[in-house]
Write a protein that holds these residues in place. Structure first.
Motif, short mmCIF file in Angstrom:
data_model
loop_
_atom_site.label_atom_id
_atom_site.label_comp_id
_atom_site.label_asym_id
_atom_site.label_seq_id
_atom_site.Cartn_x
_atom_site.Cartn_y
_atom_site.Cartn_z
N CYS A 17 -2.59 9.38 -1.23
CA CYS A 17 -2.24 8.57 -0.04
C CYS A 17 -0.73 8.39 0.07
CB CYS A 17 -2.94 7.21 -0.11
SG CYS A 17 -4.73 7.29 0.06
N ILE A 44 -1.95 -0.89 5.35
CA ILE A 44 -3.39 -0.83 5.04
C ILE A 44 -3.61 -0.40 3.59
CG2 ILE A 44 -5.53 0.43 5.54
CD1 ILE A 44 -4.60 0.55 8.48
N LEU A 45 -2.83 0.62 3.13
CA LEU A 45 -2.94 1.08 1.75
C LEU A 45 -2.56 -0.03 0.78
CD1 LEU A 45 -3.38 3.32 -0.36
CD2 LEU A 45 -0.97 3.95 -0.05
N ALA A 48 -5.41 -2.64 0.77
CA ALA A 48 -6.59 -2.11 0.09
C ALA A 48 -6.39 -2.05 -1.42
CB ALA A 48 -6.92 -0.72 0.63
N THR A 49 -5.17 -1.67 -1.83
CA THR A 49 -4.87 -1.61 -3.26
C THR A 49 -4.90 -3.00 -3.88
OG1 THR A 49 -3.47 0.34 -2.90
CG2 THR A 49 -3.19 -0.83 -4.97
N LEU A 51 -6.59 -5.62 -2.77
CA LEU A 51 -7.98 -6.09 -2.81
C LEU A 51 -8.73 -5.43 -3.97
CD1 LEU A 51 -8.90 -6.09 0.99
CD2 LEU A 51 -8.55 -8.09 -0.49
N ASP A 52 -8.46 -4.16 -4.19
CA ASP A 52 -9.11 -3.44 -5.30
C ASP A 52 -8.72 -4.05 -6.63
OD1 ASP A 52 -10.80 -1.59 -6.36
OD2 ASP A 52 -9.52 0.16 -6.02
N LEU A 148 -13.65 1.79 -3.74
CA LEU A 148 -12.38 2.12 -3.07
C LEU A 148 -11.66 3.24 -3.81
CD1 LEU A 148 -10.99 -1.41 -2.08
CD2 LEU A 148 -11.80 0.39 -0.54
#
Length: 444
Positions: A17, A44-45, A48-49, A51-52, A148
């Motif tokens: 990514c 967004i990346l 998302a990272t 949250l992961d 994810l």
């Protein structure tokens, strides 16, 4: 903070990514409208990272345990079980790196397993040790990732465990039934016809079809007015010794296992059969000196003592002293015994040096000399030379070595010494065959 950073690993998808975002930023140098979109993708990346990471670090939610057998069997597959427990509320993928003992030199160990939410799974793998001794397992390293697939969290769990590698008790158990039923056919096993009555009298019984007519007891027949025969059983409690040469000649490896360990595995399997035949079994090992002797016995505990003795057999692979062996046999083995001598001779001159001592031992005991075919040389002689002078020369030398082995067998048999010339893989079967033959022929 340092502990957190050490346990955090970014997966390949995260870096792919980043590379994609970098390419988009490069293209946006010429396409202005792409610049804003690339920033949105970057955000967004990042989210998302984050949250992961939050999901994976919400408590210590993965447990693991390594289950080892009590002991490993040398040269056989041994099963190791890993129990994994997922306490997360969502399914994860676990990648496991077990720190297996150094002896295996296994640098690419990686097992993967998908774990459902709040579930427990087993992961199994096998190890084949090629040396006796103590093996130390290290930690379990478990890398957990969510769906994810952007980051991984590493758990270091488990504890150091040790397991002892014993001579091949798996092989011993496979051949165990041979002592119970000789009528079962197995590839490599021979049926031995009994010669004469090398057995002890057991009882007189009524004749039934199939009984040997030579065993008819005529006096009992006259008294009972019916055919009566003598029933015999195998002679028991005969002393049988396995003598293992732990010298330099036994260091040669075949398929990763040394001749010494082949001999040790065979001794255990053979001793088990002899004990089940009610014979007394003993053990002796030697090289430049005699390392110790286990007196022949038919006690139930004898097999365990033999296994422990074989486990502790150690050697510096020095030259073997057969004169010292002869002196120790004369002193310690006072009754006529069956002696299975595991050694190896590669040249006729080597046999000639030890032949006087072998002849001396065979005068008092029934000596069986067990030595090995060189299967690497056998494979070379079976290759097609294809008019290659170098290959032909090698094959000629190899055939000469093979011929020497045959001459050695004839030389030993000339002096009444029993022999077994065997490939390493067939050692146990051929040794048991010889033992059953000796029993059937009543040579001891």
């Amino acid at each position: 903070m340092l502990k957190f950073l050490k346990s955090l690993y970014f997966k390949e998808l995260f870096f792919y990514c980043l590379i994609g975002i970098a390419v988009l930023f490069l293209i946006s140098f010429w396409v202005d409208w792409l610049y804003s979109i690339t920033w949105i993708i970057s955000m967004i990346l990042a989210i998302a990272t984050l949250l992961d990471i939050i999901a994976l670090y919400s408590g210590k939610a993965v447990l693991a345990e390594r289950i080892l057998p009590e002991k490993f069997s040398n040269s056989d597959p041994n099963q190791v079980i890993l129990k994994l427990r997922n306490n997360y509320r969502f399914p994860v993928t676990a990648e496991v790196i077990d720190e297996v003992p150094l002896q295996f030199q296994k640098r690419d160990f990686l097992k993967s397993k998908k774990l459902g939410s709040r579930s427990e799974e087993k992961l199994e793998y096998q190890l084949i040790p090629l040396e006796r001794g103590e093996y130390i397992f290290g930690n379990l390293n478990i890398y957990i990732s969510s769906k994810l697939g952007l980051v991984r969290r590493r758990y270091v769990t488990g504890k150091k465990q040790s397991v002892k590698v014993y001579p091949s008790f798996v092989q011993m158990k496979k051949l165990d039934f041979l002592a119970l039923d000789q009528k079962i056919n197995l590839q490599g096993m021979k049926r031995i016809r009994r010669i004469g009555h090398t057995m002890e009298f057991e009882q007189i019984k009524e004749y039934v079809r199939g009984d040997d007519v030579r065993t008819i007891n005529w006096k009992a027949t006259a008294k009972q007015n019916a055919l009566m025969v003598n029933q015999f059983q195998d002679e028991r409690s005969q002393p049988v010794y396995s003598i293992i040469d732990t010298g330099r000649v036994m260091k040669m490896p075949f398929e990763g296992l040394s001749l010494l360990d082949y001999a040790i595995n065979s001794s255990l399997a053979f001793s088990n059969i002899a004990l089940r035949k009610k014979d007394k079994v003993g053990l002796l090992s030697f090289s430049n000196k005699v390392h110790g002797i286990l007196k022949a016995s038919s006690r139930l505990s004898q097999l365990q003592q033999i296994m422990e003795s074989l486990y502790r057999v150690d050697t510096g692979y020095l030259d073997s002293d057969f004169s010292m062996l002869y002196a120790r046999v004369q002193k310690s083995i006072t009754h006529r015994s069956l002696i299975m001598l595991y050694t190896n001779f590669e040249h006729m001159s080597a046999l000639q040096r030890q032949l006087p001592y072998l002849k001396a031992i065979s005068k008092k005991h029934l000596l069986v000399v067990i030595f090995f075919e060189n299967t690497e040389i056998t494979g070379l002689t079976e290759q097609s030379a294809e008019k290659d002078i170098s290959t032909m020369a090698h094959q000629t030398i190899a055939e000469s070595f093979q011929h020497d082995k045959i001459i050695m067998v004839k030389e030993l048999e000339k002096f009444g010494i029993q022999t077994i010339l065997t490939p390493p893989k067939g050692l146990s079967i051929n040794t048991i065959n010889k033992y059953l033959e000796v029993k059937a022929r009543g040579l001891i």
